[in-house]
Design a protein around this motif. Structure first.
Motif, mmCIF file in Angstrom:
data_model
loop_
_atom_site.group_PDB
_atom_site.id
_atom_site.type_symbol
_atom_site.label_atom_id
_atom_site.label_comp_id
_atom_site.label_asym_id
_atom_site.label_seq_id
_atom_site.Cartn_x
_atom_site.Cartn_y
_atom_site.Cartn_z
ATOM 1 N N LEU A 11 0.827 -1.207 0.000
ATOM 2 C CA LEU A 11 0.000 0.000 0.000
ATOM 3 C C LEU A 11 0.863 1.259 0.000
ATOM 4 C CD1 LEU A 11 -3.140 0.388 0.291
ATOM 5 C CD2 LEU A 11 -2.628 1.082 2.632
ATOM 6 N N VAL A 12 1.892 1.247 0.864
ATOM 7 C CA VAL A 12 2.655 2.477 1.050
ATOM 8 C C VAL A 12 3.356 2.946 -0.219
ATOM 9 C CG1 VAL A 12 4.601 3.489 2.287
ATOM 10 C CG2 VAL A 12 2.820 2.288 3.536
ATOM 11 N N PRO A 13 4.022 2.046 -0.967
ATOM 12 C CA PRO A 13 4.641 2.552 -2.200
ATOM 13 C C PRO A 13 3.622 3.168 -3.152
ATOM 14 C CG PRO A 13 5.422 0.348 -1.710
ATOM 15 C CD PRO A 13 4.323 0.623 -0.750
ATOM 16 N N ILE A 59 1.315 8.197 -5.293
ATOM 17 C CA ILE A 59 0.163 9.102 -5.453
ATOM 18 C C ILE A 59 0.450 10.440 -4.775
ATOM 19 C CG2 ILE A 59 -2.245 9.469 -4.797
ATOM 20 C CD1 ILE A 59 -2.621 6.395 -5.197
ATOM 21 N N ALA A 60 1.003 10.381 -3.571
ATOM 22 C CA ALA A 60 1.336 11.619 -2.862
ATOM 23 C C ALA A 60 2.347 12.426 -3.660
ATOM 24 C CB ALA A 60 1.884 11.294 -1.479
ATOM 25 N N ALA A 61 3.320 11.732 -4.238
ATOM 26 C CA ALA A 61 4.320 12.427 -5.051
ATOM 27 C C ALA A 61 3.654 13.147 -6.212
ATOM 28 C CB ALA A 61 5.351 11.431 -5.578
ATOM 29 N N LEU A 62 2.686 12.446 -6.848
ATOM 30 C CA LEU A 62 2.014 13.056 -8.000
ATOM 31 C C LEU A 62 1.208 14.278 -7.564
ATOM 32 C CD1 LEU A 62 0.886 9.868 -9.943
ATOM 33 C CD2 LEU A 62 2.855 11.347 -10.376
ATOM 34 N N VAL A 82 1.776 16.277 -4.840
ATOM 35 C CA VAL A 82 2.665 17.391 -4.485
ATOM 36 C C VAL A 82 3.322 17.965 -5.737
ATOM 37 C CG1 VAL A 82 4.775 18.000 -3.275
ATOM 38 C CG2 VAL A 82 3.072 16.586 -2.156
ATOM 39 N N ALA A 83 3.815 17.072 -6.607
ATOM 40 C CA ALA A 83 4.423 17.545 -7.842
ATOM 41 C C ALA A 83 3.375 18.288 -8.682
ATOM 42 C CB ALA A 83 5.014 16.380 -8.627
ATOM 43 N N GLY A 84 2.119 17.836 -8.574
ATOM 44 C CA GLY A 84 1.034 18.498 -9.314
ATOM 45 C C GLY A 84 0.835 19.927 -8.850
ATOM 46 N N ILE A 85 0.886 20.132 -7.529
ATOM 47 C CA ILE A 85 0.771 21.491 -6.992
ATOM 48 C C ILE A 85 1.913 22.351 -7.515
ATOM 49 C CG2 ILE A 85 0.892 22.850 -4.860
ATOM 50 C CD1 ILE A 85 -0.482 20.391 -3.490
ATOM 51 N N PHE A 86 3.069 21.738 -7.498
ATOM 52 C CA PHE A 86 4.251 22.420 -7.995
ATOM 53 C C PHE A 86 4.078 22.799 -9.476
ATOM 54 C CE2 PHE A 86 8.326 21.753 -10.199
ATOM 55 C CZ PHE A 86 9.026 22.813 -9.666
ATOM 56 N N LEU A 87 3.516 21.859 -10.248
ATOM 57 C CA LEU A 87 3.290 22.136 -11.673
ATOM 58 C C LEU A 87 2.307 23.278 -11.850
ATOM 59 C CD1 LEU A 87 3.115 18.511 -13.111
ATOM 60 C CD2 LEU A 87 4.843 20.236 -13.622
ATOM 61 N N LEU A 88 1.224 23.275 -11.020
ATOM 62 C CA LEU A 88 0.241 24.352 -11.099
ATOM 63 C C LEU A 88 0.913 25.690 -10.848
ATOM 64 C CD1 LEU A 88 -2.931 22.942 -9.299
ATOM 65 C CD2 LEU A 88 -2.716 23.648 -11.691
ATOM 66 N N LEU A 89 1.788 25.717 -9.849
ATOM 67 C CA LEU A 89 2.470 26.962 -9.500
ATOM 68 C C LEU A 89 3.346 27.451 -10.644
ATOM 69 C CD1 LEU A 89 3.477 26.295 -5.786
ATOM 70 C CD2 LEU A 89 1.676 27.804 -6.657
ATOM 71 N N THR A 90 3.914 26.519 -11.406
ATOM 72 C CA THR A 90 4.747 26.950 -12.526
ATOM 73 C C THR A 90 3.926 27.090 -13.801
ATOM 74 O OG1 THR A 90 5.321 24.653 -12.977
ATOM 75 C CG2 THR A 90 6.854 25.908 -11.625
ATOM 76 N N PHE A 117 9.685 11.084 -2.862
ATOM 77 C CA PHE A 117 8.505 10.585 -2.165
ATOM 78 C C PHE A 117 8.538 9.069 -2.034
ATOM 79 C CE2 PHE A 117 6.775 14.672 -2.090
ATOM 80 C CZ PHE A 117 5.745 14.642 -1.173
ATOM 81 N N ALA A 118 9.083 8.438 -3.039
ATOM 82 C CA ALA A 118 9.171 6.982 -2.944
ATOM 83 C C ALA A 118 10.070 6.587 -1.783
ATOM 84 C CB ALA A 118 9.696 6.406 -4.254
ATOM 85 N N VAL A 119 11.137 7.350 -1.568
ATOM 86 C CA VAL A 119 12.017 7.058 -0.447
ATOM 87 C C VAL A 119 11.319 7.379 0.874
ATOM 88 C CG1 VAL A 119 14.179 7.688 0.678
ATOM 89 C CG2 VAL A 119 14.120 7.325 -1.774
ATOM 90 N N ALA A 120 10.561 8.481 0.889
ATOM 91 C CA ALA A 120 9.815 8.826 2.098
ATOM 92 C C ALA A 120 8.830 7.722 2.437
ATOM 93 C CB ALA A 120 9.084 10.157 1.894
ATOM 94 N N GLY A 121 8.259 7.112 1.424
ATOM 95 C CA GLY A 121 7.323 6.015 1.650
ATOM 96 C C GLY A 121 8.012 4.853 2.344
ATOM 97 N N GLU A 122 9.236 4.609 1.941
ATOM 98 C CA GLU A 122 10.054 3.581 2.589
ATOM 99 C C GLU A 122 10.149 3.854 4.082
ATOM 100 O OE1 GLU A 122 13.509 1.074 3.454
ATOM 101 O OE2 GLU A 122 11.893 0.977 2.015
ATOM 102 N N PHE A 123 10.343 5.124 4.436
ATOM 103 C CA PHE A 123 10.438 5.505 5.839
ATOM 104 C C PHE A 123 9.123 5.190 6.565
ATOM 105 C CE2 PHE A 123 9.855 8.710 9.170
ATOM 106 C CZ PHE A 123 11.002 8.509 9.911
#
Lengths: 374, 370, 511
Positions: free
Chosen positions: B21-23, B28-31, B33-41, B341-347
């Motif tokens: 589940l976590v990966p 999804i979380a990465a997408l 957050v990156a999506g917000i970042f994309l919106l900002l740019t 984010f994938a690494v954070a998921g590992e954590f």
């Protein structure tokens, strides 16, 4: 415990990898020029009539150098033809076999005229051209062609000779440093033409060459220039795509001969002049040929006479007499009266030899210090 | 002074469901957050993600290209994972990859045109493994017998290998260089019989070889006596010694095997899509990326296969994103965010984060004054 | 020393909860510590004693509950906070910097005194405190040069140098000789007499009876009760601690030992530092005999054990198993010849912490059937053999895929011993096999060791725990500075006599 150590290590490696990725791809953006020209996604009324053109560059188009010059050409085409063309520009695409995918993606996306502006695209473009026979491919600086792939380049040596004259007059130590990318005929041609030009106005000049093995790596190129300045050079010339050698020269109070584009702004005091490219008219002609259905795969070698190669504006330190002398030589070149390379030619060791095919030139002329094999 | 802070503590044993589940959740979380970042740019996340998916998986040719990119990453990922399992920090995958490429191209050029593919292909694959193992041995032998730090030696040997490849092509008239081409130094094409057959667009059979090799590695590490001893030694060298396991020999074996896998990747890349010892086609950080693949796959040798495919897709989507107007810098940042984010998921798999249930004494922030 | 004289309590915990991995280490625990008392905290391992102490010392923060310090609510965020307020702890594993001097260690973490250390002033303070509290240590000595007992004194001095009002001592006697233990108790009484409060963590009833004013007993993370020591009965305390009546197994008059199974002659071994740690040790162990080696930690026991099993090279001497010379054999060859070994560090050497219990049970036998067939492992054997041994040796807490490091100390030791016993060894060497274990696990481990003796194994028990040695061994040797300084039948041994030998006083040469 071992497990924790491993996780820390993994995280560290990811961070390092990301920093490395950011450094290698983000380099060009700091110069503050406008971002890459990209596809205007507004579909035209009659899509069939819009010619989709793609450019693939090895460096960032903001480099103010090689890729930027080509991008200026693309912008020129867009300005001339407007909505009749749709231009896609891809930058920082590595050379090598992986580029085949990029060319095929562009062909599959409907681009009918694709330019690859770096030598290393030759084989992958050739392979892509075979898979997409109804797309026109044009490759800069290479030597292989096919049914639907042509190539193009220009006689930069003409501009190099003229810029060498400016450099030869400017040096007081009679030592000019030359920061060069790779020991290949294109670069050797430039070094030799430059040296001949310098020694025309100052027969005592010597040109010392260092190889960087890179087209665009500002820190490495800057360091190379500094090492030449330390060795006593007071003029820096270059065959690179970045302005870093010029900035090093400016900082050291030395003079600088650039390449590709007018780079005065990076080093206004050091700037002498440069051989520069003007790809716009050529690209426009290619686009028109495809639109008209008259395009053929050809090898094009432009020059100063047809405008593909030009000489950049002079820096303030180039006096008017010298400017007049250089411009006179430029006219002679354009008219075909003056040829940059004499035949026979005197090589590095002082022996006279046949000029041979300049496209496979593998020797240095007299006055160059360094090895023509790297 | 914040008195209500979050508590991070090891989870002990993560459930299988959580491990899956976590990966997924972290991607999804990465997408997002990156999506917000994309919106900002000023980009449309939906359009960007659709384009990424389309470029990598949206067409048959896209899938073929994704698999081509995944092939070397599977093997460099396995190379990193088997070393890391043993606590051998071989980060020389890049150099071992290149040495494998040198050996592969070398044997193909040396054998020349007279041999059939049934001889040539096994020869180039095996030569690649030998080349990688050889380069790993340069670090492994001093590591085992003199105790040198393999992180430093493998890292340095990467640069030596990179420069050596450049030397063979740019700096010398070696047999690897194509003497027929005077304008620009390039690698000599290897004989056609040494090239892996393509079967689906540009995709060659290297992908199957890579998967089979990954499965062999999995079997070796998980199902054999040798692999068990390696896992014990990787977990605790003292325990291994105590149980009569020869730790130096295991380290040497794992190190060489790791190098061999990186070398296989180099061999398959040369005999597959590249076809010559061409520095520009080979020096793509495939060895380094293997370390990231191994990390994301949590050193699971089978999970490396899908992770390598995703990583290949991520890498390939760059030019496609540029073509819809996303700047290169944004593309790199997007790729970086997904990896982070994938690494954070590992954590999150290893630890749980929660709020303290209640801390009554929080009212008094200064116990010292009592 | 009464708690009801109107003076505020030194420390009070009310209804404290603390969980790890979802397991409650402290469950609604309440605890009161009066000024000037020695308060014993008694309980089995895993009962929550260390957690409770760590909360008091600011190392952990409770999940719920209240903490009152000198009559006011308080919560220490870090050990530094706690120490600043006057609460300090001596952990089981000392927190000293081994290549700094005693004086420098006193100053460590003490930020009141600028960047430069006034070595002389520190040394003077250390000497003065040492004299006053009978904790003498050379202030200029470096920590690694000190014995374990001396290092403990430095830890206590550190707290006194910071003028700690509350001292928490976590199982302090575990590393001391009986004589050193008595000296420590004297110091503890003196400190209490000055109005300082001491929390004394132990699971040894006699010590608790001897030194403490009050006892609080913990079991399974809960407070079972608190009583004044003088009113407490040892049997009653034991029942509170374990929750049932319990008698630790001891050696019964066993059958006469058999042939010499393990023979060690003039063995010499170097330490990690290259010094001779074992200096000419010779002894024999007969089949069915349990021989104990007593000694204070650090007198060559580690080097001796490692030398005997082949993990450390012998510089001289000879080792024989069942008459066969194994001196130059590898670890594996000795295992194959019937030598089993239970090292002191369970997770550090005896077990692979990240592997599962089943895998750890196969750690030595994996090379042969049923665990492997040729070069291939047999997964079903790992599963079935694992299940059988987990059942047979009562190893609790095992879940599929769970790394063994997450089991409790007692279960780790049961697994470790199970694996060694399953090899059906001729010789079994054990180091401090019940160290840190609770009463229940100690019982199981002792029974297992006795059973090996009965089976006919030659057992060598190297331990610092005199109670254990006297309960299990047929014959006792004492090691001091790498030499055997005494030998006696267990019946002839007393703690006083052993203690003197362990401290290096050769009173007599006994046969």
């Amino acid at each position: 415990m071992a497990f924790k150590r491993w996780r820390l290590f993994a995280t560290l490696m990811v961070v390092i990898a990301m920093v490395a990725a950011a450094c290698s791809s983000g380099g060009g953006d700091s110069e503050g020029s406008e971002p890459a020209e990209t596809a205007t996604t507004t579909a035209a009324a009659e899509p069939a009539e819009v010619l989709k053109i793609a450019f693939v560059h090895v460096g960032p188009v903001a480099d103010k150098g090689w890729s930027w010059a080509h991008d200026q050409g693309a912008k020129y085409v867009k300005a001339q033809l407007g909505d009749a063309v749709e231009i896609t520009t891809l930058e920082s695409i590595p050379e090598g076999s992986d580029a085949q995918r990029v060319f095929e993606d562009l062909a599959a996306a409907g681009n009918k005229l694709i330019f690859g502006t770096s030598f290393g695209y030759m084989e992958p473009m050739l392979a892509a051209a075979e898979n997409f026979p109804d797309v026109a491919f044009m490759h800069a600086t290479g030597y292989k062609t096919s049914e639907n792939m042509g190539n193009y380049f220009g006689a930069a040596e003409e501009g190099r000779y003229l810029s060498g004259m400016a450099a030869g007059a400017a040096t007081k130590t009679n030592l000019i440093g030359y920061v060069a990318a790779f020991p290949i005929p294109e670069v050797l041609r430039g070094i030799n033409a430059f040296t001949l030009g310098a020694r025309e106005v100052n027969p005592d000049v010597e040109v010392q060459v260092v190889w960087t093995s890179t087209w665009f790596d500002p820190p490495k190129e800057g360091t190379a220039a500094e090492s030449l300045l330390d060795a006593g050079a007071d003029v820096i010339a270059m065959h690179q795509d970045s302005a870093a050698p010029g900035q090093a020269a400016e900082a050291a109070g030395a003079k600088w001969v650039g390449y590709n584009t007018d780079m005065t702004e990076f080093a206004p005091n050091a700037w002498l002049t440069a051989a520069i490219w003007d790809w716009g008219p050529f690209y426009l002609a290619q686009a028109k040929a495809v639109i008209d259905g008259t395009w053929k795969a050809e090898s094009v070698y432009g020059n100063m006479a047809d405008g593909m190669v030009a000489l950049a504006p002079f820096g303030e330190s180039v006096d008017e007499d010298l400017q007049a002398l250089i411009l006179e030589r430029e006219d002679e070149i354009k008219e075909g009266i003056f040829s940059v390379f004499p035949d026979p030619i005197v090589d590095q060791d002082g022996n006279e030899r046949e000029l041979g095919d300049i496209f496979t030139m593998d020797y240095f002329v007299k006055g160059v210090i360094g090895s023509p094999t790297g | 002074m914040s008195t209500r802070r979050l508590i991070v503590e090891p989870r002990g044993l993560a459930s299988t469901r959580l491990k899956l589940l976590v990966p997924v959740a972290s991607v999804i979380a990465a997408l997002i957050v990156a999506g917000i970042f994309l919106l900002l740019t000023g980009e449309s996340p939906v359009e960007v993600y659709a384009k990424m998916l389309d470029a990598s998986f949206g067409s048959q040719r896209g899938i073929a290209e994704t698999m081509i990119s995944a092939t070397p990453l599977i093997l460099t990922g396995v190379a990193a994972a088997i070393a890391f399992k043993m606590q051998v920090w071989n980060i020389g995958g890049e150099g071992q990859f290149l040495m494998g490429a040198i050996f592969s191209a070398g044997i193909a050029i040396w054998l020349g045109d007279g041999f059939p593919a049934t001889v040539m292909i096994p020869a180039v694959v095996i030569a690649g493994g030998l080349g990688g193992a050889f380069w790993a041995a340069v670090s492994a032998i001093p590591r085992v017998y003199l105790g040198t730090n393999e992180i430093i030696t493998t890292l340095m040997l990467n640069f030596i290998a990179i420069n050596f490849v450049n030397f063979l092509i740019f700096g010398s008239s070696s047999p690897w260089r194509d003497s027929a081409v005077a304008t620009f130094p390039t690698g000599r094409p290897i004989p056609d019989a040494a090239r892996l057959p393509e079967f689906f667009f540009r995709l060659d059979v290297g992908i199957f070889i890579a998967i089979v090799l990954a499965i062999i590695a999995w079997y070796l590490m998980g199902k054999t006596r040798w692999g068990f001893a390696v896992r014990v030694a990787g977990d605790s060298t003292d325990t291994a010694r105590y149980a009569g396991i020869s730790v130096p020999r295991k380290i040497l074996g794992v190190f060489l095997l790791s190098g061999a896998f990186a070398g296989f990747a180099g061999g398959l890349f040369v005999s597959g899509p590249v076809g010559a010892l061409d520095p520009r086609s080979l020096i793509l950080n495939l060895g380094f990326t293997g370390i990231i693949v191994a990390a994301l796959a949590r050193l699971n040798l089978i999970a490396i296969i899908p992770v390598a495919v995703l990583m290949g897709a991520l890498n390939n989507s760059g030019p496609a994103l540029q073509s819809i107007g996303v700047p290169t810098a944004t593309v790199s940042m997007l790729q970086g965010a997904i990896l982070l984010f994938a690494v954070a998921g590992e954590f999150l798999i290893e630890n749980r984060i929660r709020r303290p249930e209640s801390v009554t004494v929080a009212a008094n922030p200064e116990p010292e004054t009592a | 020393m009464s708690t009801s004289n109107g003076e505020p309590l030194a420390v009070e915990l009310r209804n404290v909860d603390k969980a790890f991995y979802g397991v409650k280490a402290n469950d609604n625990v309440s605890f009161e510590l009066a000024r000037g008392e020695v308060h014993a905290l008694l309980g089995e391992n895993g009962a929550g004693k260390s957690t409770l102490c760590s909360i008091l010392a600011g190392l952990y923060r409770p999940d719920a509950g209240e903490m009152w310090f000198e009559g006011k609510p308080a919560l220490f965020k870090t050990p530094k906070d706690a120490l600043a307020a006057g609460v300090g702890m001596v952990y089981q594993h000392f927190r000293l910097v081994s290549n700094l001097t005693v004086a420098e260690n006193l100053a460590l973490g003490h930020h009141d005194q600028g960047v430069r250390l006034d070595q002389k002033e520190l040394a003077r303070a250390a000497e003065e405190l040492g004299e006053r509290y009978d904790l003498a240590v050379d202030p200029t000595a470096r920590i690694w040069q000190l014995s374990v007992g001396e290092q403990q004194r430095v830890e206590i001095l550190k707290l006194l140098y910071r003028d700690a009002k509350i001292l928490i001592l976590d199982e302090p006697t575990a590393v001391l000789t009986p004589q050193e233990g008595q000296a420590l108790f004297k110091t503890m009484r003196q400190l209490a007499g000055e109005g300082r409060s001491i929390i004394f963590v132990s699971h040894k009833l006699d010590e608790v009876k001897q030194v403490s004013d009050r006892v609080t007993v913990l079991r399974n993370g809960k407070t079972v009760g608190g009583v004044a020591t003088k009113d407490a009965d040892a049997r009653e305390l034991a029942r509170m601690m374990v929750g049932r009546d319990l008698e630790l197994p001891t050696r019964s008059a066993s059958a006469p030992p058999g042939e010499v199974m393990f023979s060690v002659s003039d063995v010499r071994v170097l330490s990690d530092r290259g010094l001779e740690a074992v200096r000419g040790v010779s002894f024999e162990v007969r089949a069915g005999e349990i021989v104990g080696i007593a000694g204070v930690s650090g007198n060559g026991q580690r080097e001796l054990a490692q030398g005997l099993v082949g993990l450390r090279r012998l510089t001289a001497g000879r080792v024989e198993i069942d008459g066969e010379d194994v001196t130059s054999d590898t670890v594996l060859e000795r295992i194959d010849k019937g030598l089993a070994y239970v090292p002191q560090s369970r997770l550090g050497m005896g077990l692979a912490p990240g592997l599962t219990t089943e895998e750890n049970l196969a750690l030595k036998a994996f090379r042969r059937p049923p665990y492997s067939r040729g070069r291939t492992l047999v997964a079903s054997a790992f599963r079935d053999e694992g299940a059988r041994q987990i059942e047979q040796y009562d190893i609790r807490g095992v879940r599929p895929g769970l790394p063994i490091r997450l089991l409790s100390g007692g279960n780790l030791q049961k697994a470790l011993l199970a694996r060694e016993v399953e090899l059906e060894p001729k010789v079994l060497i054990l180091r401090s096999p019940t160290r840190g274990l609770d009463v229940g696990a100690t019982e199981a481990v002792r029974n297992q060791i006795l059973a090996e003796g009965v089976r006919g194994t030659a057992v060598l028990l190297i331990s610092e725990d005199l109670d254990e040695l006297m309960a299990l061994a047929d014959r006792l040797l004492v090691i001091y500075e790498g030499e055997i300084v005494g030998e006696m039948q267990t019946e002839e041994a007393t703690s006083e006599r052993l203690g003197l030998l362990m401290a290096g006083q050769r009173v007599e040469e006994s046969a």
